[in-house]
Design a protein around this motif. Sequence first.
Motif, PDB file in Angstrom:
ATOM      1  N   UNK A   1     -63.712  36.312 -90.772  1.00 47.23           N
ATOM      2  CA  UNK A   1     -64.863  36.476 -91.667  1.00 47.23           C
ATOM      3  C   UNK A   1     -66.071  36.990 -90.898  1.00 47.23           C
ATOM      4  N   UNK A   2     -65.908  37.216 -89.585  1.00 49.97           N
ATOM      5  CA  UNK A   2     -66.986  37.744 -88.765  1.00 49.97           C
ATOM      6  C   UNK A   2     -68.095  36.745 -88.475  1.00 49.97           C
ATOM      7  N   UNK A   3     -67.797  35.463 -88.577  1.00 52.68           N
ATOM      8  CA  UNK A   3     -68.818  34.414 -88.485  1.00 52.68           C
ATOM      9  C   UNK A   3     -68.667  33.588 -87.220  1.00 52.68           C
ATOM     10  N   UNK A   4     -69.810  33.260 -86.618  1.00 50.04           N
ATOM     11  CA  UNK A   4     -69.867  32.252 -85.553  1.00 50.04           C
ATOM     12  C   UNK A   4     -70.890  31.211 -85.981  1.00 50.04           C
ATOM     13  N   UNK A   5     -70.583  29.954 -85.708  1.00 46.58           N
ATOM     14  CA  UNK A   5     -71.467  28.845 -86.064  1.00 46.58           C
ATOM     15  C   UNK A   5     -71.750  28.019 -84.828  1.00 46.58           C
ATOM     16  N   UNK A  39     -72.003  37.885 -87.732  1.00 42.48           N
ATOM     17  CA  UNK A  39     -72.998  36.990 -88.332  1.00 42.48           C
ATOM     18  C   UNK A  39     -72.965  35.667 -87.564  1.00 42.48           C
ATOM     19  N   UNK A  40     -74.148  35.172 -87.221  1.00 43.13           N
ATOM     20  CA  UNK A  40     -74.254  33.931 -86.460  1.00 43.13           C
ATOM     21  C   UNK A  40     -75.148  32.969 -87.226  1.00 43.13           C
ATOM     22  N   UNK A  41     -74.653  31.761 -87.428  1.00 46.34           N
ATOM     23  CA  UNK A  41     -75.418  30.702 -88.068  1.00 46.34           C
ATOM     24  C   UNK A  41     -75.700  29.622 -87.031  1.00 46.34           C
ATOM     25  N   UNK A  42     -76.959  29.246 -86.888  1.00 49.45           N
ATOM     26  CA  UNK A  42     -77.355  28.128 -86.031  1.00 49.45           C
ATOM     27  C   UNK A  42     -77.693  26.991 -86.986  1.00 49.45           C
ATOM     28  N   UNK A  43     -76.960  25.853 -86.856  1.00 50.67           N
ATOM     29  CA  UNK A  43     -77.063  24.815 -87.880  1.00 50.67           C
ATOM     30  C   UNK A  43     -77.208  23.411 -87.278  1.00 50.67           C
ATOM     31  N   UNK A  44     -78.434  22.963 -87.035  1.00 52.65           N
ATOM     32  CA  UNK A  44     -78.637  21.544 -86.762  1.00 52.65           C
ATOM     33  C   UNK A  44     -78.571  20.784 -88.096  1.00 52.65           C
ATOM     34  N   UNK A  45     -78.770  19.479 -88.069  1.00 55.65           N
ATOM     35  CA  UNK A  45     -78.617  18.702 -89.304  1.00 55.65           C
ATOM     36  C   UNK A  45     -79.629  17.569 -89.408  1.00 55.65           C
ATOM     37  N   UNK A  46     -79.763  17.074 -90.616  1.00 55.49           N
ATOM     38  CA  UNK A  46     -80.638  15.931 -90.858  1.00 55.49           C
ATOM     39  C   UNK A  46     -80.055  14.674 -90.214  1.00 55.49           C
ATOM     40  N   UNK A  84     -86.800  28.478 -82.160  1.00 52.45           N
ATOM     41  CA  UNK A  84     -86.613  28.912 -80.769  1.00 52.45           C
ATOM     42  C   UNK A  84     -85.173  29.355 -80.527  1.00 52.45           C
ATOM     43  N   UNK A  85     -84.218  28.596 -81.053  1.00 52.04           N
ATOM     44  CA  UNK A  85     -82.811  28.934 -80.843  1.00 52.04           C
ATOM     45  C   UNK A  85     -82.436  30.247 -81.521  1.00 52.04           C
ATOM     46  N   UNK A  86     -82.934  30.467 -82.717  1.00 49.30           N
ATOM     47  CA  UNK A  86     -82.658  31.729 -83.410  1.00 49.30           C
ATOM     48  C   UNK A  86     -83.272  32.888 -82.632  1.00 49.30           C
ATOM     49  N   UNK A  87     -84.480  32.701 -82.127  1.00 47.62           N
ATOM     50  CA  UNK A  87     -85.122  33.748 -81.303  1.00 47.62           C
ATOM     51  C   UNK A  87     -84.285  34.042 -80.054  1.00 47.62           C
ATOM     52  N   UNK A 142     -78.751  44.214 -82.283  1.00 49.80           N
ATOM     53  CA  UNK A 142     -79.558  43.977 -83.481  1.00 49.80           C
ATOM     54  C   UNK A 142     -78.740  44.052 -84.768  1.00 49.80           C
ATOM     55  N   UNK A 143     -77.568  44.642 -84.709  1.00 47.32           N
ATOM     56  CA  UNK A 143     -76.719  44.743 -85.902  1.00 47.32           C
ATOM     57  C   UNK A 143     -76.112  43.398 -86.291  1.00 47.32           C
ATOM     58  N   UNK A 144     -76.115  42.443 -85.368  1.00 46.27           N
ATOM     59  CA  UNK A 144     -75.588  41.108 -85.662  1.00 46.27           C
ATOM     60  C   UNK A 144     -76.658  40.333 -86.419  1.00 46.27           C
ATOM     61  N   UNK A 145     -76.278  39.787 -87.572  1.00 53.06           N
ATOM     62  CA  UNK A 145     -77.200  39.010 -88.397  1.00 53.06           C
ATOM     63  C   UNK A 145     -77.224  37.575 -87.873  1.00 53.06           C
ATOM     64  N   UNK A 146     -78.432  37.022 -87.693  1.00 55.44           N
ATOM     65  CA  UNK A 146     -78.601  35.668 -87.156  1.00 55.44           C
ATOM     66  C   UNK A 146     -79.470  34.870 -88.112  1.00 55.44           C
ATOM     67  N   UNK A 147     -79.002  33.695 -88.493  1.00 63.32           N
ATOM     68  CA  UNK A 147     -79.776  32.840 -89.383  1.00 63.32           C
ATOM     69  C   UNK A 147     -79.834  31.420 -88.871  1.00 63.32           C
TER      70      UNK A 147
END
Length: 164
Positions: free
Chosen positions: A29-33, A83-90, A131-134, A144-149
């Motif tokens: 799916x082209x995703x990294x988490x 596509x890269x998702x950075x996901x901390x949690x509550x 900071x991590x997304x930056x 820059x073609x890699x989407x980061x959220x």
Amino acid sequence: MTDFDDLLKANQEFADHFQLGGFDGKAHAGVAIVTCMDSRIDPLRMVGLKHGDAKIFRNPGGRVTEAALEALVLGVHLLNVDRILVIPHTRCAMAASTEDEIHEKIGASTGQDVTWHTFHVIPNQRLALDEDVRKVRSHPLIPDTVKVGGFIYDVDSGLLTQHA
């Protein structure tokens, strides 16, 4: 009986019905988490993915460390990640305690002074996420073609909220 017999027995049952072999190791799916090691997080299912769809990197607090960056660079250039998702949690222990509090708890558990070890607590989770997304977006080996959220996962509702 060994300390791991229950897990080895469960693994044998898993292997008896194993149908996930033959994957090429790419993120289909082209995703990294990048997320926390917290057991309340099911990184694939929370975004509707399945085995073979994504690369997962977990650590305390879900931070983008040097090791996480290494994994992301490899994922982007060798494993189909775009596509890269950075996901901390509550309710994360790394964001709910100070370094001193963690030292005190670990010290009490071990019976020794652990102040020499840094546990990288997160005083402000939103600032840390930004900071991590930056870090990912500005890494010279991640185009820059890699989407980061940047997202925060709510462990009580299961919802993701995008913040970066």
